[in-house]
Design a protein around this motif. Structure first.
Motif, short mmCIF file in Angstrom:
data_model
loop_
_atom_site.label_atom_id
_atom_site.label_comp_id
_atom_site.label_asym_id
_atom_site.label_seq_id
_atom_site.Cartn_x
_atom_site.Cartn_y
_atom_site.Cartn_z
N ARG A 32 0.85 -1.19 0.00
CA ARG A 32 0.00 0.00 0.00
C ARG A 32 0.89 1.25 0.00
NH1 ARG A 32 -2.64 -3.46 3.60
NH2 ARG A 32 -4.80 -3.96 3.03
N PRO A 33 0.32 2.40 -0.37
CA PRO A 33 1.10 3.64 -0.32
C PRO A 33 1.71 3.89 1.06
CG PRO A 33 -0.92 4.00 -1.53
CD PRO A 33 -1.00 2.61 -0.97
N GLY A 34 0.95 3.59 2.12
CA GLY A 34 1.47 3.79 3.47
C GLY A 34 2.69 2.92 3.74
N GLU A 35 2.65 1.69 3.26
CA GLU A 35 3.80 0.79 3.45
C GLU A 35 5.01 1.28 2.67
OE1 GLU A 35 1.91 -3.60 4.10
OE2 GLU A 35 1.53 -2.67 2.15
N ARG A 36 4.78 1.88 1.52
CA ARG A 36 5.90 2.43 0.74
C ARG A 36 6.48 3.65 1.44
NH1 ARG A 36 3.80 2.69 -5.40
NH2 ARG A 36 6.00 3.20 -5.76
N LEU A 37 5.61 4.43 2.09
CA LEU A 37 6.11 5.55 2.90
C LEU A 37 6.98 5.05 4.05
CD1 LEU A 37 3.03 7.97 3.19
CD2 LEU A 37 5.15 8.34 1.91
N ARG A 38 6.56 3.96 4.67
CA ARG A 38 7.34 3.39 5.77
C ARG A 38 8.68 2.89 5.27
NH1 ARG A 38 4.04 -0.85 8.69
NH2 ARG A 38 4.40 -2.01 6.76
N ASN A 39 8.71 2.29 4.08
CA ASN A 39 9.98 1.82 3.52
C ASN A 39 10.94 2.98 3.27
OD1 ASN A 39 9.03 -0.79 3.58
ND2 ASN A 39 8.48 -0.85 1.40
N ILE A 40 10.39 4.10 2.79
CA ILE A 40 11.23 5.28 2.57
C ILE A 40 11.80 5.77 3.89
CG2 ILE A 40 11.24 7.68 1.79
CD1 ILE A 40 9.05 6.93 -0.21
N ARG A 41 10.96 5.82 4.91
CA ARG A 41 11.40 6.31 6.23
C ARG A 41 12.49 5.42 6.82
NH1 ARG A 41 9.96 4.72 11.11
NH2 ARG A 41 8.10 3.60 10.39
N THR A 42 12.30 4.11 6.75
CA THR A 42 13.28 3.20 7.36
C THR A 42 14.61 3.22 6.60
OG1 THR A 42 12.30 1.38 6.07
CG2 THR A 42 11.53 1.68 8.33
N ARG A 43 14.54 3.41 5.26
CA ARG A 43 15.78 3.51 4.50
C ARG A 43 16.59 4.74 4.91
NH1 ARG A 43 12.73 2.15 -0.18
NH2 ARG A 43 12.81 4.35 -0.82
N LEU A 44 15.89 5.78 5.31
CA LEU A 44 16.57 7.01 5.74
C LEU A 44 17.02 6.94 7.20
CD1 LEU A 44 14.22 9.65 4.06
CD2 LEU A 44 16.51 8.96 3.31
N GLY A 45 16.64 5.86 7.89
CA GLY A 45 17.05 5.71 9.29
C GLY A 45 16.29 6.60 10.25
N LEU A 46 15.04 6.93 9.91
CA LEU A 46 14.23 7.81 10.74
C LEU A 46 13.18 7.02 11.52
CD1 LEU A 46 13.53 10.68 8.18
CD2 LEU A 46 15.20 10.71 10.03
N THR A 47 12.91 7.45 12.74
CA THR A 47 11.79 6.91 13.51
C THR A 47 10.59 7.82 13.32
OG1 THR A 47 12.34 8.15 15.52
CG2 THR A 47 13.43 6.02 15.20
#
Length: 318
Positions: A32-47
């Motif tokens: 889902r779009p939300g899951e893709r947003l989470r993937n972007i955040r985790t790749r950047l090392g952000l909580t």
């Protein structure tokens, strides 16, 4: 079989909700779009708390609480089908270093389609038309095929050689100054500025600089090169000297070509000054052997003449 049917139904449901912008993960699962947003955040090392803190800075700077993203809200978006508002999506665009349009596409909104829909909705009253700034991936019209009837042996303006225009990504021509410049092509048999300008080179021309400059130049790189239109749709590209009503086309000292003397402005007109070389000759072009006999200019017009002058060939001459 049952699992495949379930996945197919799930994909149909997500596609109906978010259009064709549903990604497939490494294991084949639908994202889902939300899951893709989470993937972007985790790749950047952000909580999620990091995102909340950064969004608070944006909210304070804009003096608008709508830009603020709480940790709980972000978690909800990532785990459900919630769609963020424009202010929060702006904050995510800033924090995640993603384009605003790119994040919109995650949720099925493609800004590049605006121009596609507008012509289908004619308005009754006159209005001012606006044009959006194109991104690097936006396609623009550009020459992709040249007129086979136009000889590549002679120097010519690019606009007269084009037969077919096509669409290419704007990133490929981002370095071209299309607003202020014209483009010319150095013919495969034009050795006037060889080896400074090799045959097959595209040159960028500033049409606002049409006066021949006089002066002393420290090096040949400092001396201006001009694109000149001659009679019968012929063109030349060289250093120039203007003496009264006589225009001298000065070749490079290493060129086998001779200086050309032309009545000005009767038989020669300055198109502009060469300001850049955005593209060189294609890799398939094999440079021919250069000899003075093979490329020396022989005028068909008796009013044109060649007078050998060693001093005139100097690139540093006043």
């Amino acid at each position: 079989m049952q699992a495949a049917t379930q996945k197919s139904q799930e994909r149909a449901s997500l596609t109906a909700q978010f259009g064709s912008h549903v990604a497939v993960g490494r294991e084949g699962e639908l994202l889902r779009p939300g899951e893709r947003l989470r993937n972007i955040r985790t790749r950047l090392g952000l909580t999620t708390r990091d995102v909340e803190a950064f969004s608070r800075r944006i909210s304070n700077a804009e003096e608008n609480e709508d830009y603020c993203i709480s940790s709980a809200w972000l978690t909800q978006v990532e785990n459900t089908g919630s769609v963020p508002g424009v202010h929060k999506l702006f904050s995510l665009s800033v924090i995640y270093r993603q384009s605003f349009g790119g994040l919109l596409r995650l949720f099925g909104v493609d800004l590049t389609k605006i121009e596609d829909h507008q012509p289908l909705m004619p308005l009754p009253n006159t209005y001012r038309s606006t044009f959006r700034a194109a991104g690097d991936n936006h396609a623009v019209s550009f020459p992709v095929h040249f007129d086979l009837g136009a000889s590549l042996n002679g120097t010519n303006l690019m606009s007269r050689m084009i037969r077919l225009w096509g669409e290419i990504p704007i990133a490929l021509i981002s370095s071209l100054d299309l607003e202020h410049s014209t483009y010319g092509f150095i013919g495969f048999k034009d050795f006037m500025m060889y080896p400074f300008l090799r045959p097959g080179t595209f040159v960028q021309i500033d049409g606002r600089s049409t006066k021949v400059q006089k002066g002393v130049w420290r090096t040949q790189f400092d001396r201006p090169i001009y694109f000149v239109e001659l009679r019968d749709d012929e063109y030349a590209c060289s250093w120039c000297e203007l003496d009264g009503r006589e225009l001298r086309l000065i070749p490079h000292p290493c060129s086998p070509c001779a200086t050309r003397f032309l009545p000005f402005p009767d038989e020669a007109e300055i198109v502009g000054r060469v300001t850049g070389m955005p593209c060189n000759y294609p890799p398939w072009f094999k440079m021919p052997r250069v000899t003075s006999q093979s490329v020396r200019f022989r005028p068909d017009n008796p009013r044109q003449s060649i007078r050998p002058s060693s001093s005139a060939n100097s690139p540093l001459r006043r």
